[in-house]
Scaffold this active site. Structure first.
Site, mmCIF file in Angstrom:
data_model
loop_
_atom_site.group_PDB
_atom_site.id
_atom_site.type_symbol
_atom_site.label_atom_id
_atom_site.label_comp_id
_atom_site.label_asym_id
_atom_site.label_seq_id
_atom_site.Cartn_x
_atom_site.Cartn_y
_atom_site.Cartn_z
ATOM 1 N N GLY A 78 0.821 -1.196 0.000
ATOM 2 C CA GLY A 78 0.000 0.000 0.000
ATOM 3 C C GLY A 78 0.862 1.256 0.000
ATOM 4 O O GLY A 78 2.042 1.222 0.350
ATOM 5 N N GLY A 127 0.468 -5.155 0.752
ATOM 6 C CA GLY A 127 -0.757 -5.183 -0.044
ATOM 7 C C GLY A 127 -0.631 -5.997 -1.315
ATOM 8 O O GLY A 127 -1.633 -6.490 -1.846
ATOM 9 N N GLU A 150 5.545 -5.255 7.702
ATOM 10 C CA GLU A 150 4.880 -4.150 8.404
ATOM 11 C C GLU A 150 5.462 -3.813 9.772
ATOM 12 O O GLU A 150 5.390 -2.653 10.198
ATOM 13 C CB GLU A 150 3.388 -4.450 8.520
ATOM 14 N N ASP A 158 -1.298 -6.864 7.618
ATOM 15 C CA ASP A 158 -2.740 -6.778 7.400
ATOM 16 C C ASP A 158 -3.124 -7.486 6.106
ATOM 17 O O ASP A 158 -2.513 -8.493 5.768
ATOM 18 C CB ASP A 158 -3.192 -5.310 7.432
#
Length: 358
Positions: A78, A127, A150, A158
């Site tokens: 992301g 992502g 992350e 996530d």
């Protein structure tokens, strides 16, 4: 039809962040931000959601195939720079809305009613894992560099990553989740995040095979492809498999402090190196990630994505996220100043609060 002969267009009403083409029975998806290694922004996510929904209901599209523009990889994750800026500008709701939209795409892919083939060549991180590893046919190459990094930026794995990693053999997923370690294609298969390892030069032949049979699984696609297509052997002994003994021993349990102590005190130099790496990650991220990973083991993917949204709200408000992105992405000094000195300093109450529990 070669990929150069296809008519690549944006989804109706969207920009060129993602391009689409119909290739015989295949719906082709190309992430198209090569200068950012195809990082996902809100426009990309909204485009994907619209077009994937449309193709799910289109009888002329038998399978969907995802790849990335440029030579560097499928997707670097992301656009955390933009998310950090939204938080700094007092607009954390923008970050939360992005994650909600992104996780809806991950859920759509995980439950996709048609074959969803992901070409996971080059960099596949964060992502990028979310839009590929939830698919039904996941192909990696000798160039694949996959990670859920992350904890390096004060966040957590996530996009349903905790669901995927909680189902890896033994504690291999725990090692990857907590340290943010980058793995190659062979290890991606060991983790269960990929189905077949194929040469990077074989994409054209694999697409031709899919046009002939859009239902072909990873084994059928990989079987006729000779490994001599690349200069080096694309299937070295997986590092995770070789080191599984100490990984399973050190990462067992749900206490991040104990995990770190085991690693740093282990006889294996590889274990001690992992411990030294883990000690540099956001202590808050490590503690919450381990708790989330253990919870994810008894959840389905939609429940984990719902948990991700709860955690995202917490992390958007925590200083480690802004600081971690600054150190890694903005200033690139790689010297974050975390809110806690070590995982031993993260109170249990703070970990539970991240999940919305008193």
């Amino acid at each position: 039809m070669s990929k150069n002969e296809l008519s690549w267009t944006p989804a109706p009403g969207h920009g060129e962040e993602v391009l689409y083409a119909v290739d015989g029975p295949l719906g082709r998806v190309r992430l198209n931000r090569p200068r950012a290694i195809n990082a996902l922004d809100r426009a990309s996510v909204d485009s994907l959601h619209q077009q994937l929904h449309a193709w799910a209901e289109d009888d002329t599209v038998a399978a969907v195939v995802l790849d990335g523009a440029g030579e560097r990889g499928l997707c670097a994750g992301g656009d955390v720079h933009a998310l950090r800026q939204a938080v700094l500008d007092g607009r954390p709701g923008e970050a939360e809305d992005f994650w909600a939209a992104e996780y809806a795409v991950n859920a759509l892919i995980a439950a996709y009613p048609k074959p969803y083939v992901a070409w996971m060549d080059g960099i596949v991180m964060g992502g990028g894992v979310g839009v590929s590893a939830h698919g039904s046919v996941r192909l990696v190459t000798e160039r694949t560099r996959l990670a859920m990094p992350e904890t390096i930026i004060g966040f957590f794995p996530d996009v349903g990553g905790l669901w995927l990693l909680s189902r890896a053999p033994g504690e291999l997923g725990t090692h990857v989740a907590l340290t943010g370690a980058t793995v190659g294609g062979a290890d991606a298969r060991v983790l269960g995040l990929a189905d077949a390892l194929v040469p990077s030069g074989a994409e054209g032949r694999l697409l031709a095979a899919l046009r002939e049979d859009p239902t072909a699984d990873a084994r059928a696609l990989a079987a006729p492809v000779p490994v001599t297509d690349v200069a080096t052997d694309p299937s070295p002994e997986p590092w995770l498999q070789t080191n599984r003994d100490w990984i399973d021993e050190c990462y067992a349990g749900a206490d991040a402090t104990v995990v770190l102590e085991r690693l740093l005190g282990h006889a294996s130099p590889e274990a001690r190196a992992a411990g030294e790496t883990l000690a540099t990650r956001s202590p808050h991220s490590v503690a919450v990630t381990l708790e989330g990973l253990r919870r994810a083991a008894s959840m389905d993917v939609e429940q984990v994505l719902a948990q991700d949204l709860v955690l995202g709200r917490t992390f958007a408000a925590h200083p480690d996220f802004v600081e971690g992105v600054r150190a890694q992405v903005v200033d690139k000094d790689r010297s974050p100043r975390w809110a806690h000195a070590s995982v031993a300093d993260v109170p249990r109450s703070e970990v539970l609060a991240a999940f919305g529990e008193a």
